[in-house]
Design a protein around this motif. Structure first.
Motif, short mmCIF file in Angstrom:
data_model
loop_
_atom_site.label_atom_id
_atom_site.label_comp_id
_atom_site.label_asym_id
_atom_site.label_seq_id
_atom_site.Cartn_x
_atom_site.Cartn_y
_atom_site.Cartn_z
N VAL A 615 0.83 -1.20 0.00
CA VAL A 615 0.00 0.00 0.00
C VAL A 615 0.87 1.26 0.00
O VAL A 615 0.62 2.21 -0.75
N THR A 616 1.92 1.26 0.83
CA THR A 616 2.80 2.42 0.91
C THR A 616 3.48 2.71 -0.43
O THR A 616 3.55 3.86 -0.88
N ALA A 617 3.98 1.66 -1.07
CA ALA A 617 4.65 1.84 -2.37
C ALA A 617 3.69 2.40 -3.41
O ALA A 617 4.05 3.29 -4.20
N GLU A 618 2.46 1.88 -3.44
CA GLU A 618 1.48 2.37 -4.42
C GLU A 618 1.17 3.85 -4.21
O GLU A 618 1.12 4.63 -5.16
N LEU A 619 0.95 4.23 -2.95
CA LEU A 619 0.58 5.62 -2.66
C LEU A 619 1.73 6.58 -2.92
O LEU A 619 1.53 7.69 -3.44
N MET A 620 2.95 6.17 -2.57
CA MET A 620 4.10 7.05 -2.79
C MET A 620 4.35 7.23 -4.29
O MET A 620 4.71 8.32 -4.74
N ALA A 621 4.17 6.17 -5.05
CA ALA A 621 4.36 6.28 -6.50
C ALA A 621 3.31 7.18 -7.14
O ALA A 621 3.61 7.94 -8.07
N LYS A 622 2.09 7.12 -6.62
CA LYS A 622 1.01 7.90 -7.22
C LYS A 622 1.04 9.35 -6.80
O LYS A 622 0.85 10.26 -7.63
N TYR A 623 1.29 9.62 -5.51
CA TYR A 623 1.16 10.98 -5.00
C TYR A 623 2.48 11.69 -4.76
O TYR A 623 2.48 12.90 -4.50
N GLY A 624 3.59 10.98 -4.83
CA GLY A 624 4.88 11.63 -4.68
C GLY A 624 5.08 12.78 -5.65
O GLY A 624 5.50 13.88 -5.25
N PRO A 625 4.76 12.60 -6.95
CA PRO A 625 4.92 13.70 -7.91
C PRO A 625 3.99 14.88 -7.65
O PRO A 625 4.18 15.95 -8.22
#
Length: 1018
Positions: A615-625
């Motif tokens: 879950v953390t990896a998915e959210l960081m990839a989506k919202y990091g930018p």
């Protein structure tokens, strides 16, 4: 499935009994049938939960009840000393011994025994494969003991008890506890010490988790050395205040000592003020209230079960106070705000009622939702006198006026409410924010704008404010606006959502869209209910090595469960006479049950940790930018895990699951947010406020110890008067930045921003944007109109009409704004430099004092220097707050937020267009929108409002700075009065003995503060 305790223990047994008693052990209940098999353990360290053990041994004793069933009565006090009888043999001489040496020996019935169990830690090299011999949960021990019944038919054989306890090892003869070492009756009667081995227990392990012992953020402010130095400084002020209060002089309200004593007490009680606000925003029923309870470490404080439509309607702030009480302060809507709410809701209901038949498609559902919200709200507010028909009787304004009249007759809930008990506070929160049980009693929540809850919670103690906010997708337009405005003031925002499908959660998307428009960079995500992801779901969702690992763990657990079932079957089939075999099987069953339990925990932990990583990896990839730093904080939490293990002991065995809950990590992150601001406040306290008081006290002591002539004293007064006049003239001169700052800032704005306005060009840009929207399908166009220009559709994606309508204006003003911000910073720097120079010059001009007063020069210089630093810090804080306010003003003026200037000016236009229905409605909607976009007066009003609100901020800054300068000059005058006032000298001379005590304490504080400052400088 909730992981349970993970405590590991060894067990050995012994017992003492009155001479001549006969007893035997029999099972208290019959185990269920199963086939006999030897216990086995896995040799795979990689698939089992690591064994966690108490850091030191614990003693658990139990005593017989009248039924003969032995049960745990709990651990003794952590400091209690118990005689060790580990590995002792049962001998007549030993069994005849009374209680502890030195105590009274009470006779006991001949058929009673007092066995004891010593729980010891396993060897440090214990492996997962040794679970059967090393790991034992206290509940398992309790269950085993409850199966043992004491009988008096045959002599007591302790091997039966040992067999009943899983994980026990045969008792061994201990030479140190043989019969030759048992004390004789003479020793006991004289109360002489007896040489016995003793085993102590660790208090830490016997207590539940304490949030104050959690690892603090790794920064200077939270470092143990700095915190200790900060506490030491406050303790020094406490002792100083105590000395000052020991004289009756300080009881005189007009005395200088009274003011100094009050200041010392204030500094002793100093607390860093709140400096950072963390907002939690999310849809209803995502677990925000439960999350807040966990972060505050207050179970059931915030309401967690209620009507989902109502449970996030009230903004609730949680703030710190050091008292042991709980306080609730309620802020209600003003009459003006209430009238606006009523007008909107009545209009929505009437529009849906009169025109629902003509409204088509998605618009019908939209208006039905608004109508239901109005109906539910009015029904709750005016229960017993309201009916739906009332909203359509008569004219709309007449209905609103009647509702206002009804509301005026109610009893207000506004004000402060204080509670001694948490339960009472929680009950009041429930009453304020939920439906009343009475069918006729009106609800309170619709009138409430904000609730402030104050409590002594560790996470709040360092200057943090936690805020529970309604969701951004709330149907209630007013609540949605409140949330948007409040989020713009937060220093960090957390979007709260369920762990399941978190990456596609629309509420999270809405928060990040708002943050981008408002220029907010501190955005995080907290996923709740991380423990609800099951092993079966993991196998389905992870067709890789992780899924295979889960499957292996499940199969391993099933194998161990079958072995346990076989042992229990064999136990059931054994005859009562087959004692030795039954003893062995009891031991095997205990070991095997612990193996199964550890595998359950290992499986749950692996699934939760891996799911959190996904879950953390998915959210960081989506919202990091989406954020300027490219890195977004993501946490996965489980409130159930937290409270399942929060109060369990020993803490060592449950701490891994508290960490697994994620609450400790979130708490640590929140505390780190305050570090920079709180460090600055604490350093100012240590380097400025404390030295300033000490210097003034030093001057007070010296004022009563001098013997200068009247002429000399007059010379000192004249010199100090001249010094004060110089400072006041420099700081209050009409040409100084103190008096010019407001005008300079207004001129800067006009030059860089206002004079660059081009309202005709901005209007044409808005019209071009409107022309593009007009080419859309009518259903998409209508959806954006209903949602105030900000919406997402499958075809058009996310669009913001307000942002697109102001794109030309923002383009023209962005670069000038950057230049303007640099000018503002230069103005602030120049102002602070001017103030510093003025006070430094004053402090350095003390050379004109007569020679016999030179002893006062050093403390006077120190006092003036600290005043200079305090004033500089205060002005810097004012300028920093001003810059933040200007930044928020820029967001209001140049962003596409609904609460921005352009969004507000379009609000009524969107509302009017949304109420158009029927044939030709699309063309009429476009006409209403485009007419507003073509009105140049809209942009003229916008830029004028921008200028006026900036001028208001600049004027307020100038007023605040002048006020601070006046206060500090008066303060400096008070310092000088300590030297030049005859009244102060007489006051200091009243009690020479007291004055000497103060002098001694001042010297002690000076020396101690030097060490404090050295520690803080490291």
């Amino acid at each position: 499935m909730s992981p349970e305790s993970n405590d590991s223990v060894f067990i050995s047994t012994s017992a003492t009994s009155s001479r001549g008693s006969t007893a035997r052990w029999t099972p208290d209940s019959t185990p269920r049938a199963s086939a006999g098999r030897e216990s086995s353990s896995s040799d795979s360290d990689s698939t089992s939960l690591p064994i966690l053990t108490p850091s030191s041994s614990s003693v658990v004793s139990f005593s017989p009840h009248t039924s003969g069933v032995f049960r745990f009565r709990g651990s003794p006090g952590a400091d209690a000393v118990r005689s060790s009888v580990e590995h002792d043999t049962v001998s007549p001489r030993r069994l005849g011994s009374p209680g502890p040496v030195g105590g009274s020996a009470s006779p006991s019935p001949s058929n009673m025994v007092t066995p004891s169990i010593t729980l010891s830690t396993p060897p440090p090299n214990a492996r997962v494969s040794d679970l059967g011999q090393t790991h034992l949960d206290l509940d398992d021990v309790n269950t085993a003991i409850n199966r043992i019944r004491l009988s008096t038919e045959t002599p007591l054989d302790m091997s039966g008890m040992a067999a009943a306890l899983p994980g026990t090892t045969p008792a061994r003869q201990n030479p140190e506890t043989s019969s030759s070492n048992v004390p004789n009756s003479q020793d006991r009667d004289l109360g002489r010490p007896v040489n016995r081995s003793r085993r102590s227990s660790s208090r830490t392990n016997l207590l539940p988790h304490d949030v104050r012992n959690e690892e603090p953020p790794s920064d200077r402010f939270h470092s143990p050395a700095f915190q200790q130095a900060f506490r030491d400084a406050k303790a020094l002020m406490g002792s100083l205040a105590e000395v000052l209060s020991s004289s009756t002089i300080q009881l005189e309200p007009d005395s200088t000592l009274h003011e100094l004593s009050r200041t010392a007490q204030k500094l002793a009680n100093f607390q860093c003020p709140p400096t950072r606000i963390v907002g939690l925003v999310g849809d209803s029923a995502v677990g925000k209230s439960s999350l807040l309870n966990s972060l505050l470490d207050e179970d059931n404080l915030a309401r967690t079960v209620s009507n989902e439509q109502l449970c996030t309607l009230v903004v609730t702030e949680y703030r710190y106070h050091e008292l042991g009480t709980f306080a609730i302060e309620v802020e209600e809507y003003t009459q003006t705000e209430l009238r606006e709410l009523f007008t909107d809701m009545v209009a929505n209901y009437r529009h849906n009622h009169f025109h629902s038949a003509e409204i088509e498609g998605d618009e019908r559902g939209h208006w039905a939702g608004l109508a239901n919200l109005a109906l539910d709200t009015f029904s709750a507010m005016f229960r017993g006198r309201f009916t739906p028909d009332f909203l359509i009787s008569g004219g709309q304004q007449e209905v609103v006026e009647t509702l206002m009249e009804w509301s005026s007759g109610r009893r207000s809930a506004a004000g402060l409410h204080v509670f001694e008990r948490q339960e009472d506070c929680a009950e009041e929160l429930m009453r304020l924010t939920s439906e009343e049980a009475s069918p006729r009693r009106p609800a309170i929540w619709p009138y409430i704008k904000k609730i402030n809850v104050s409590l002594n919670a560790y996470i709040l103690s360092r200057g943090l404010v936690l805020v529970d906010l309604p969701g951004l997708r709330d149907l209630n337009s007013a609540r949605q606006v409140i949330t948007e405005r409040y989020l713009r003031c937060c220093h960090e925002i957390f979007a709260v959502c369920h762990s399941e499908r978190a990456a596609s959660n629309e509420s999270v998307m809405a928060v990040f869209k708002l943050a981008r428009q408002a220029g907010l960079s501190k955005i995080g995500i907290i996923c709740t209910k991380s423990d609800l992801f099951t092993a079966r779901e993991a196998i389905r969702d992870w067709p890789d090595e992780r899924g295979h690992r889960v499957q292996d763990l499940i199969e391993h657990k099933k194998t161990e469960e079958r072995i346990l079932a076989d042992i229990e079957e064999e136990l059931h089939n054994l005859l009562d006479g087959e004692k030795e075999e039954k003893d062995r099987l009891y031991r095997d069953a205990g070991r095997q049950s612990i193996t199964v339990k550890n595998l359950e925990q290992a499986l749950a932990r692996y699934v939760i940790e891996e799911r959190n990583r996904v879950v953390t990896a998915e959210l960081m990839a989506k919202y990091g930018p989406e954020v300027p730093t490219g890195n977004v904080s993501v946490f996965c939490s489980s409130n159930k895990l937290y409270w399942d293990h929060r109060n369990k002991t020993p803490v060592d065995g449950h701490l891994p699951f508290l960490h697994l809950s994620g609450i400790i990590s979130i708490r640590k992150h929140c505390l780190s947010l305050v570090s920079e601001s709180q460090l600055s406040i604490a350093l100012s306290y240590i380097h400025n406020e404390v030295p300033n008081l000490v210097s003034r006290l030093d001057l007070w002591v010296q004022s009563g110890a001098g013997d200068a002539s009247t002429e000399r004293k007059e010379a000192v007064r004249a010199a100090l008067d001249q010094l004060e006049r110089q400072m006041r003239e420099k700081l209050r001169a009409r040409v100084s930045p103190v008096y010019l700052i407001g005008g300079l800032l207004r001129a800067d704005f006009d030059e860089n921003i206002y004079q660059r306005r081009d309202t005709r060009r901005w209007t044409n840009g808005a019209l071009n944007a409107g022309s593009e929207w007009g080419s859309w399908h009518h259903s998409s166009y209508a959806a954006f109109v209903r949602n105030y220009g900000i919406y997402t559709t499958d075809v058009m994606g996310y669009r913001n009409w307000n942002e697109e309508g102001t794109e030309t204006m923002v383009e023209d003003l962005s670069q000038p704004w950057d230049t303007f911000r640099s000018v503002l910073r230069d103005r602030a720097d120049n102002l602070v430099a001017y103030l510093n120079q003025a006070l430094i010059e004053a402090a350095e001009s003390q050379d004109n004092l007569p020679e016999e007063f030179m002893d006062s020069a050093e403390p006077l210089y120190d006092a003036l220097a600290s005043c200079q630093r305090l004033l500089a810090a205060e002005v810097e804080d004012l300028c920093s707050a001003f810059e933040s306010q200007v930044s928020q003003l820029r967001t209001s003026a140049l962003s596409g937020l609904r609460t921005g200037f352009f969004g507000q000016s379009m609000e009524t236009t969107y509302a009017a267009a949304s109420q158009v229905y029927g044939t030709g409605s699309w063309a009429r909607k476009k006409s209403i929108i485009n007419s507003k976009l073509a009105d140049e007066d809209q942009f003229i009003a916008l830029i004028r409002r921008f200028r006026q609100e900036f001028r208001n901020l600049a004027d307020q800054l100038q007023t605040d700075i002048r006020q601070r300068v006046r206060e500090r000059l008066d303060f400096v005058s008070g310092i000088m009065d300590i030297i030049r006032s005859e009244n102060v000298a007489e006051e200091s001379e009243q009690d020479p003995e007291f004055r000497e005590r103060v002098a001694v304490e001042v010297r002690r504080v000076k020396l101690a503060m030097e060490e404090v400052r050295l520690v803080c400088a490291r």
